[in-house]
Write an enzyme that holds these catalytic residues in place. Sequence first.
Site, mmCIF file in Angstrom:
data_model
loop_
_atom_site.group_PDB
_atom_site.id
_atom_site.type_symbol
_atom_site.label_atom_id
_atom_site.label_comp_id
_atom_site.label_asym_id
_atom_site.label_seq_id
_atom_site.Cartn_x
_atom_site.Cartn_y
_atom_site.Cartn_z
ATOM 1 N N ASP A 4 0.883 -1.163 0.000
ATOM 2 C CA ASP A 4 0.000 0.000 0.000
ATOM 3 C C ASP A 4 0.920 1.212 0.000
ATOM 4 O OD1 ASP A 4 -2.267 1.603 0.194
ATOM 5 O OD2 ASP A 4 -2.207 1.596 2.380
ATOM 6 N N GLU A 65 -1.133 -1.011 -5.129
ATOM 7 C CA GLU A 65 -2.338 -0.256 -5.464
ATOM 8 C C GLU A 65 -2.112 0.590 -6.710
ATOM 9 O OE1 GLU A 65 -4.255 1.806 -2.088
ATOM 10 O OE2 GLU A 65 -4.575 3.419 -3.535
ATOM 11 N N ASP A 138 -2.807 1.030 7.047
ATOM 12 C CA ASP A 138 -1.927 0.791 5.889
ATOM 13 C C ASP A 138 -1.370 -0.637 5.903
ATOM 14 O OD1 ASP A 138 -1.380 3.966 5.191
ATOM 15 O OD2 ASP A 138 -1.507 3.512 7.319
#
Lengths: 198, 198
Positions: A4, A65, A138
């Site tokens: 992430d 991502e 996260d």
Amino acid sequence: MGVDPGLTRCGLSMIDMTATRKASFINVGIAGTAAAEPLDERILRIFTVTQTWLDTYQPDALAIERIFAQEQVNTVIGTAHASGAVISAAAVRGIPVFFHTPSEVKAAVTGSGRADKASVGRMVTKILGLEKIPKPADAADALAIAICHGWRGGGIGSGINMSANTQTHQGSRPVRAQHAKLTPAQRIWLEAEAKTRR
Amino acid sequence: MGVDPGLTRCGLSMIDMTATRKASFINVGIAGTAAAEPLDERILRIFTVTQTWLDTYQPDALAIERIFAQEQVNTVIGTAHASGAVISAAAVRGIPVFFHTPSEVKAAVTGSGRADKASVGRMVTKILGLEKIPKPADAADALAIAICHGWRGGGIGSGINMSANTQTHQGSRPVRAQHAKLTPAQRIWLEAEAKTRR
């Protein structure tokens, strides 16, 4: 490996995914930098921590991502800087990089593309059989990206799965495309799979 | 070394800057990738081309455009990805990275922070004594960033200049801060400077 991306908090995770799509936890962590630090030092930290994870675990793939312009634009720039560092570290090692959108990740682990962070955290905890929800968010998100990738496609347990009793899945890459570039670990796994079936 | 970051066209330049702020041209080039290529391959290309330049020329510093959210946001994301790759490649080699805004760069080479691309190209050509304007604009911009950095601060010809007959300059870093982390090339240069003055 799931990432992430972010400059302030970059979530890093490592999971194992079996042929029957069973995910198990290996590690999770955060590479954090302070906004007051020079930008090049922040990017270097993300790059070197990623390098250490890649060299330690030698993952078959890195899932990260895909960044869209939904957030505040200055946050997006920092996130894209961090992402560029992470992708460079993986790609230069020949580790394939896969991109998933936040809604794909949420949908994969919770069933809804609009799930909130708390739901993602709870489902990650359940899927991996953890004792408590990984913090900060996260860290949970990095695990969710790794799970999403293993389930949606490109992972050992989906795209290249050759066993007869595989569950159906959507969104994976064509089997042939995956076969074209098997990692050493994937070949070992496929051989082990073939032996089991004899 | 100067870099105008971008995924489609990343401008790379190398110049030499003397103690008297005389800039001379060494090289300029473009690392280009196609929008149709996978994002990880595009970022890898920018990373590896940058590595090659850094290892070939071993610059004392890398100057790169500081990204702001002025352009279209999707362009900004790609630019920040490329920038993350370039900064990682330099920082992991211990090469100091410096950031300059587009208006700082324009002001340094043309005298106006609002100069158009054509003016920047013409001034870069004049400053470096080139026969024709470097094309595409990304190449001229990469040279402009390098010149800007050498003049504004952090470069050998400005921040750490110890010679008696130095021109005054604005925007450079304090001399003491620069002394704290001299590169080997900077030390050699300072020694040569000191001998000249004897």
